[in-house]
Write an enzyme that holds these catalytic residues in place. Structure first.
Site, mmCIF file in Angstrom:
data_model
loop_
_atom_site.group_PDB
_atom_site.id
_atom_site.type_symbol
_atom_site.label_atom_id
_atom_site.label_comp_id
_atom_site.label_asym_id
_atom_site.label_seq_id
_atom_site.Cartn_x
_atom_site.Cartn_y
_atom_site.Cartn_z
ATOM 1 N N ASP A 107 50.086 73.289 14.861
ATOM 2 C CA ASP A 107 48.757 72.980 13.943
ATOM 3 C C ASP A 107 49.546 71.545 13.844
ATOM 4 O O ASP A 107 49.275 71.429 12.688
ATOM 5 C CB ASP A 107 48.633 73.735 12.539
ATOM 6 C CG ASP A 107 47.307 73.517 12.898
ATOM 7 O OD1 ASP A 107 46.500 72.904 12.957
ATOM 8 O OD2 ASP A 107 46.757 73.717 10.919
ATOM 9 N N GLY A 202 45.991 68.210 7.639
ATOM 10 C CA GLY A 202 46.363 66.265 9.217
ATOM 11 C C GLY A 202 46.285 65.015 8.077
ATOM 12 O O GLY A 202 47.002 64.930 8.480
#
Length: 245
Positions: A107, A202
């Site tokens: 990811d 993130g």
């Protein structure tokens, strides 16, 4: 669109399902000049964190991909029009080719910016070293982000930061259906409430001024630990991709 209007367009209510910091405190304004706010549409308007790693590239989580992607650099209070802010559209989103949206494995994603960031006191890349050293259980690292300061609280307008402790991989293997110690880092002591939560996807895990991880996922109740993509594993792909584009 003026930066302030763009920001207000994308600000999300607490229930919107973004990952955010719990148990942290307000960062000193612009003390984390590498931090990026990533705005995008994926069914609804959403936001993630990110880290500027080169003037033209931001590193974030692959599940933060969407349409109308924009990056905001140099921000502290995202509800105000700050002279330090740079609003830059994303030219190309480049998720890792092996990213699996079902398991959130691999990811990690690079965002190529339409124009390079102008480096200022408030905007500086956290450059990737030639060889990113491994982190070990017990190491203390920093994560920053904008958002909810509790599972049921309101989103913060100013950048928050929290120090988290790297955990043994067994903590995440018991907490998550899928976890790989090869590609992921387990972070956050289950004995306290400090963690990343919904809105900080993130955001970078920074250890000794080195990007070691990118926040991928956590538990629904916000209780640590959380899972970060391991930057050292992906470093060859990151450098190869930035050189190619």
């Amino acid at each position: 669109m003026p930066p302030l209007l763009l920001l207000l367009t994308f600000l999300l209510p607490p229930e919107a399902g973004t990952e955010e910091i719990i148990g942290g405190h307000e960062a000193k304004p612009h003390s984390r000049p590498y931090m990026a706010l990533v705005l995008f549409t994926s069914g609804e308007k959403r936001s993630c964190g990110g880290v500027l790693v080169q003037e033209g590239f931001v590193l974030t989580a692959a599940h933060c991909e969407g349409s109308s992607m924009t990056v905001i650099l140099g921000a502290h209070n995202i509800k105000e029009l700050e002279k330090t802010q740079q609003v830059i559209r994303v030219r190309k989103a480049i998720p890792h080719p092996d990213y699996d949206p079902d398991t959130l494995s691999q990811d990690i994603m690079l965002l190529q910016l339409e124009i390079e960031a102008k480096l200022t006191r408030a905007v500086q890349p956290l450059r990737l070293l030639g060889n990113v050293t491994q982190v070990n259980p017990g190491d203390k690292c920093l994560v920053a982000g904008w958002g909810q300061m509790s599972p049921s609280g309101t989103s913060a307008s100013k950048l928050q930061e929290v120090v988290l402790t790297v955990q043994n991989e067994l903590k995440c293997k018991s907490a998550f259906r899928v976890y790989s110690a090869i590609t992921e880092i387990c972070v956050g002591d289950p004995r306290n409430t400090k963690s990343c939560f919904k809105g900080d996807s993130g955001s970078p895990l920074v250890c000794n001024n080195v990007v070691q991880g990118i926040f991928s996922s956590g538990k629904d109740d916000g209780v640590p630990p959380g899972v970060f993509a391991k930057v050292s594993y992906f470093l060859p792909w990151i450098k190869r991709t930035m050189k190619h584009f």
